[in-house]
Design a protein around this motif. Structure first.
Motif, mmCIF file in Angstrom:
data_model
loop_
_atom_site.group_PDB
_atom_site.id
_atom_site.type_symbol
_atom_site.label_atom_id
_atom_site.label_comp_id
_atom_site.label_asym_id
_atom_site.label_seq_id
_atom_site.Cartn_x
_atom_site.Cartn_y
_atom_site.Cartn_z
ATOM 1 N N UNK B 364 31.900 55.882 17.711
ATOM 2 C CA UNK B 364 32.519 54.784 18.459
ATOM 3 C C UNK B 364 31.575 54.346 19.580
ATOM 4 N N UNK B 527 50.478 40.308 31.171
ATOM 5 C CA UNK B 527 49.259 40.314 31.976
ATOM 6 C C UNK B 527 48.767 38.896 32.196
ATOM 7 N N UNK B 548 47.925 45.692 39.264
ATOM 8 C CA UNK B 548 47.311 46.745 38.460
ATOM 9 C C UNK B 548 46.230 46.114 37.590
ATOM 10 N N UNK B 549 45.083 46.767 37.523
ATOM 11 C CA UNK B 549 43.964 46.210 36.769
ATOM 12 C C UNK B 549 43.778 47.003 35.476
ATOM 13 N N UNK B 550 43.750 46.292 34.361
ATOM 14 C CA UNK B 550 43.526 46.944 33.063
ATOM 15 C C UNK B 550 42.043 47.249 32.942
ATOM 16 N N UNK B 551 41.707 48.482 32.536
ATOM 17 C CA UNK B 551 40.284 48.824 32.535
ATOM 18 C C UNK B 551 39.559 48.273 31.311
ATOM 19 N N UNK B 552 40.296 47.992 30.231
ATOM 20 C CA UNK B 552 39.633 47.423 29.041
ATOM 21 C C UNK B 552 40.386 46.178 28.569
ATOM 22 N N UNK B 554 41.344 42.203 27.398
ATOM 23 C CA UNK B 554 40.797 41.302 26.377
ATOM 24 C C UNK B 554 39.948 40.201 26.999
ATOM 25 N N UNK B 558 43.474 37.991 30.934
ATOM 26 C CA UNK B 558 44.525 38.950 30.616
ATOM 27 C C UNK B 558 44.262 40.287 31.301
ATOM 28 N N UNK B 561 48.125 43.050 35.603
ATOM 29 C CA UNK B 561 49.561 43.005 35.326
ATOM 30 C C UNK B 561 50.212 42.082 36.355
#
Lengths: 339, 803
Positions: B364, B527, B548-552, B554, B558, B561
């Motif tokens: 991966x 998001x 809140x921040x999404x680490x991965x 799109x 997006x 949150x």
């Protein structure tokens, strides 16, 4: 005198037959029966009659009065009915003209499908369980027999905030939470938003909806799972719907299956909707994995259970014939008004 | 996994149609994705011999030929191919022939000369020149150049070229689930097919190879971390002659979706497909000191892999190295340097098992999922290493590709012992809800390679997925037939009450109230983009910016949150407005997400929020307020008020109110600030309400108490007062209600007047008051007393006067 009385009666008859308005009736009553009326005048002259004649004439006079009174009353009723009839006739409207409406809104189609499915299961004794969308990795994966580095995690590209906090990729964490906090028997469905890192296109969305169900009790069998799904499928896709279970693999159930329903378009003959297969896959299901029960503090030697899950978007697209999933999230009112 | 049917037939007798096989395999758990019939699109292409070549009268680059298709039939074919040779054999597409890509060939004229068909190249048959070693890179596929003898081809004139070239394989593409590494092989699938059809599985029998020599003379293997490589088996082949592998092998590899390369590499791939055990072949001369070391990579180490890409390695990757350098990324791909070349003479076959998780993450990480890594990451059977490497050596001998050196180098950290499971047939039946006879269960398990003795099941090591009773139940159910299980409906189980809880039911009511008000429910993404905060015109320190921040994510749009439901609502209004929908009412119930932790350690607050939006010419502040109020009334919430709020950057300062329920803030609503509206490309006037669902739920009255219907008549009085323009109607009402006490039944504003009859800066507010007592008819005196009290209050508290 007798002849006079008969003449009065005759006149009253004639006059009444000519009456057109209710107000005329009172005039007629006064003219015959009033203090100065014709009949009254005659009765006043009764004193001149012989004792023999008086009762006879008196009787006739009474009959005449009764006759006139009744005739006036019935004429009155007749006129009232006629008046009402005319009024109603005059009030006629064009019923095909537009109605005066308070506009009514509506549920989102996905919400309608969730509601419909919820109702089916509530009727079967299920409660609705909910849980957080920003969830711990533990509940989303580990408690569900999917440890870190499990290849099944690749299939669900998950959004993370930290190593241990994520956006739930399935509604199953709710099941784990319920199993850990509630004693069997458990019968729940968990509808809700789930998240996967899929690029948006006609059949994928990073946000979508699932409904999962869970039953745990002593002696729950795979036959119970099959019967439950059959009943569900008949309720939602129609009484003649058949289901078919295909063995599959999910980390949190064993045995696991994918569930197809006979195509709602062609009934199983094979058509464009079902790509000629006659069957359409709608659900994943299985018997709750003993490891999951154990992790949630339920003894798999005593209890067993089943779980199932379906995608709401997919079901709604099938039901309504929607080809592009993006429509659900654009919220164009011209779209929303169709459901 | 693409399985050529002819290959499956090596191990199981298939006497039903491919379609029937595919359908029944699907029903026993090997789901068929597709049946591929190779060469299906090729029709009417036959072998011909070119017996005459003449120049085309009108075209320099074309020739006119005569082609013999046997049976005395000669065709005239015009071609421009550079390698058109007399007496050569080529495929010819006849009049009406079809070719891959939907092409149909018809008799026609080329520059005035009739051509009764077309000679074909390998590409025109859906293949490449590499598929036919010996063929020209450009031009016609000359059949006598690719290993067919002319005498043989003479007998094949006019016959279907698909048969000759072997473009007629039927391939079943199976979806293999993660728990079945054994099915990532022809042998595994053949075994499943055998049990599915109730046929015998013919287990492979491998001929012993390499009686002489000792690999230890060539090779030493060191495994540094046995956890990462529990078994490493190597064998040596000398006197290797590199060349193309035979057609049957290339055809099978091609059909399975693997490109044929040379005999040795083809053997490794063939064994991988057949046994499910990835193999690798090293060129012995490029292994420094003949010492193979299996180790963790060093951070910053690099290797150029077989695909000619330089890879940067990390200490989380496993490599095969020699004493100087890495020579392969273990379980993923070999290194270019130690790969097989045309002049390779001695090779080392590797058949090993690497740690599944490490391979998975490594592949991966390097963005190189390969056929090998997809197998390793599912966890392979240590006991398969030797049969696989023996099969490879057997194939070396069959192909005459070299001399196998006897013996093995086998570094094994542990034994993979078979799992044993108690066999409790009655419990399996109780679990499945079936009455399968024990003898039937045993027969299924034995066909799957398990043994049942003394109520103990021994599971072969190639089935790592069968670990406990539930797994055994699945095996039995699969072959008994899931659909033969009788349906039941939890008969005899404890009764449960199905219902929605209070919150869920109230939420339904709230939605119904709004729908009755003409609003449509919307659903939006949770998001959003961090840019929305500026569009909302929030100040730098506004708490809503703490998302809140999404680490991965799109993408940036997006990536956080949402902390407010306003942006998505304005987006909906904007979308509709831009599509010329002129008016509308919309609502959504969803969470906003809040946390002060950095980094996030606990589940953040999920604040369930109702947002209502309205736009169009019939809407104003009071319609959005009306929608909010209908909900309050519907929920029988009595004690609420709307308090002017000028400080929100999102709303019009003069047309915004906070909703207070029982003295606590429950929401905010109003007209959107024109600048905010502009930022979201909304119409100038649009209206939004944000209400906390919890506050509605907490204060809703679900069990209203009954009050006797009134026995005495009500008295209605109108009261008009003159007050300063700034005085709020709400404040006047408050005084009226306070002072009206129990006798005041209701109070409603019916007129506001600010015209010429009023003094500058004043307005008249007229209310209709209804009074009633429970125990008597009120008289004028009673009413007047109250009115006086009210007026006194208005006078002293608000400076108002009776009009």
């Amino acid at each position: 005198m007798k002849q006079q009385l008969e003449e009065i009666m005759q006149r009253a008859k004639e006059k009444l037959s000519l009456v057109k308005e209710k107000s005329e009736l009172e005039e007629i009553r006064l003219a015959f029966l009033g203090k100065k009326g014709e009949l009254t005048a005659i009765l006043k002259g009764m004193g001149a009659l012989s004792a023999e004649e008086r009762p006879k004439i008196g009787q006739i006079a009474n009959q005449v009065r009764e006759y006139i009174e009744e005739a006036i009353e019935s004429k009155g009723i007749e006129l009232s009915a006629k008046e009402l009839e005319q009024k109603l006739k005059a009030e006629k409207v064009d019923v095909t003209m537009p109605s005066k409406k308070t506009m009514i809104g509506g549920r989102h189609p996905l919400s309608s499908v969730i509601e419909e499915i919820s109702r089916i299961f509530i009727g079967m004794g299920y409660e609705i369980a909910e849980g957080p969308e920003v969830e711990l990795d533990y509940y989303n994966f580990e408690a569900l027999n999917t440890p870190k580095n499990h290849p099944a995690r690749d299939a669900q590209d998950t959004f993370y905030f930290t190593e241990n906090i994520l956006l739930r990729s399935q509604t199953s964490p709710v099941q784990a939470r319920v199993m850990q906090s509630q004693k069997p028997p458990i019968k729940i469905i968990c509808p809700g938003k789930v998240y996967r890192a899929d690029e948006i296109d006609a059949t994928h969305s990073p946000v979508f909806h699932q409904i999962e169900g869970l039953v745990i009790d002593k002696g729950v069998t795979m036959g119970d799972l099959k019967g439950t799904l059959e009943l569900f499928a008949k309720n939602i896709f129609g009484e003649s719907t058949k289901i078919r279970l295909r063995p599959h693999h999910f980390p949190f159930t064993e045995p696991s299956c994918e569930v197809d329903v006979s195509c709602w378009s062609c009934g199983g003959e094979g058509c464009r909707t079902c790509k000629g297969e006659g069957w359409i896959e709608i659900l994943g299901a299985g018997m709750v994995h003993p490891n999951v029960l154990k992790e949630c503090g339920i003894d798999p030697e005593v209890y067993s259970g089943f779980a199932f899950g379906l995608g709401v978007e997919r079901t709604a697209m099938g039901r309504f014939g929607i080809k592009d999933l993006r429509l659900f999230y654009e919220n164009d009112l011209r779209f929303l008004k169709q459901f | 996994m693409k399985a050529p049917v002819s290959w499956l037939k090596d191990y199981v007798d298939i006497d039903i149609s491919v379609k029937e096989l595919a359908d029944s395999m699907t029903m026993t758990g090997s789901k068929v994705e597709e049946i591929i019939e190779e060469g299906k699109e090729i029709t009417n292409v036959v072998v011909c011999k070119i017996i005459e070549i003449e120049k085309h009268p009108d075209a320099d680059k074309l020739v006119v030929t005569k082609a013999d298709i046997g049976g005395g039939k000669i065709l005239q074919i015009v071609t421009g191919a550079p390698n058109t040779q007399l007496n050569s054999f080529v495929p010819v597409a006849l009049d009406g022939a079809t070719l891959p890509g939907g092409h149909t060939i018809k008799t026609g004229k080329l520059r005035g000369v009739v051509s009764e068909g077309m000679f074909c190249s390998s590409q025109e048959l859906g293949k490449t020149p590499e598929d036919f070693p010996g063929s020209c890179e450009y031009g016609l596929l000359i059949l006598n150049d690719i290993g067919f003898k002319p005498e043989f081809l003479e007998t094949k004139k006019g016959t279907d070229v698909k048969e000759l070239l072997g473009i007629n394989e039927t391939v079943i593409d199976f979806e293999i689930t993660n728990n079945r590494p054994d099915c990532f092989s022809i042998i595994g699938l053949a075994r499943e097919a055998a049990v599915t059809m109730g046929k015998d599985f013919s287990a492979p029998k491998i001929k012993e190879t390499g009686k002489e020599g000792n690999p230890a003379d060539y090779l030493k293997v060191t495994v540094e971390d046995p956890e990462l490589c529990p078994r490493y088996v190597a064998r040596v082949v000398k006197d290797v002659k590199i060349g193309p592998s035979p057609k049957w092998m290339r055809d099978r590899l091609n059909a399975a979706g693997v490109r044929a390369i040379d005999n040795i590499v083809d053997i490794t791939n063939y064994v991988m497909l057949e046994y499910g055990q990835p193999m690798h072949a090293f060129d012995y001369r490029n292994i420094e000191n003949g010492h193979i070391i299996v180790r963790k990579a060093n951070d910053g180490e690099t290797i150029t892999t077989l695909d000619n890409e330089e890879r940067n390695l990390k200490s989380t990757h496993i490599v095969i190295g020699d004493e100087k350098k890495p020579i392969a990324v273990a379980g993923v791909m070999g290194g270019l340097y130690s790969g097989i070349n045309e002049d390779t003479t001695t090779i080392v076959f590797e058949s090993a098992v690497f740690d599944a998780a490490t391979v998975r993450l490594g592949a991966k990480d390097l963005a190189m999922r390969t056929e090998a890594s997809t197998r390793f990451e599912k966890g392979l059977d240590l006991n398969n290493c030797v049969p696989a490497i023996d099969r490879a050596c057997e194939l070396v001998e069959i192909l005459g590709a070299g001399t196998v050196v006897g013996g093995y180098v086998d570094v094994k950290a542990k034994d993979n012992l078979p799992v044993q499971i108690n066999f409790r047939p009655e419990r399996i039946n109780a679990f499945l809800g079936t009455e399968i006879p024990e003898i039937k269960m045993v027969s299924i398990l034995e066909m799957l390679g398990m043994t049942v003795k003394d109520n103990m099941i021994t599971v072969p090591t190639y089935r790592p997925d069968v670990k406990m009773e539930a797994d055994v139940a699945e095996e039995i159910a699969r072959f008994y037939g899931y659909n033969n299980i009788q349906s039941s409906l939890l008969a005899g189980k404890a009764a449960t009450q199905g219902r929605k809880n209070k919150r869920q039911s109230l939420l339904d009511s709230i939605k119904e109230f709004l729908i009755a008000e003409g609003a449509y429910e919307a659903l939006t993404f949770s998001f959003t983009s961090p840019k929305v905060f500026d569009k909302m015109r929030l100040s730098e320190d506004d708490s809503r910016r703490k998302a809140l921040v999404i680490s991965n994510p799109l993408g940036e749009d997006f990536s956080i949150m949402r902390t407010s439901m306003v942006p998505s609502m304005l987006q909906i209004i904007s979308t509709n407005y831009s599509r010329r929908v002129e008016e509308g009412r919309i609502f959504e119930v969803a969470y906003t997400y809040h946390s002060d932790e950095k980094p996030l350690k606990n589940i953040p607050e999920h604040r369930e929020t109702l947002v209502i939006g309205a736009f169009g010419k019939s809407e104003d502040f009071f319609t959005i307020k009306g929608m909010a109020e209908e909900i309050l009334i519907g929920l029988k919430i009595r004690s609420y008020e709307f308090v002017p709020f000028e400080e929100s950057p999102v709303y019009h300062p003069g047309r915004c109110a906070k909703l207070m329920i029982n003295g606590t803030e429950a929401g905010i609503l109003g007209e959107i600030h024109p600048l905010t509206a502009e930022n979201f490309e909304c119409p100038e006037r649009c209206y939004v309400a944000e209400i906390l669902v919890d506050k509605l739920v907490e204060n809703a009255v679900t069990m209203p108490s009954f009050k006797e219907l009134p026995k005495y008549p009500a008295v209605t009085r109108d009261l008009a007062v003159i007050v300063n323009k700034d005085v709020l109607s709400g404040d006047i009402e408050k005084i009226i209600k306070q002072r009206g006490g129990n006798l005041l039944e209701s109070c409603g504003l019916f007129d506001v007047y600010e015209g010429s009859q009023m003094a500058e800066g004043m307005k008249s507010m007229a209310y209709s008051l209804v009074f009633r007592a429970e125990d008597r008819t009120l008289n004028d005196e009673d009413i007047q007393k109250i009115i006086d009290k009210i007026l006194h209050g208005i006078r002293t508290q608000l400076g108002g006067e009776l009009r």
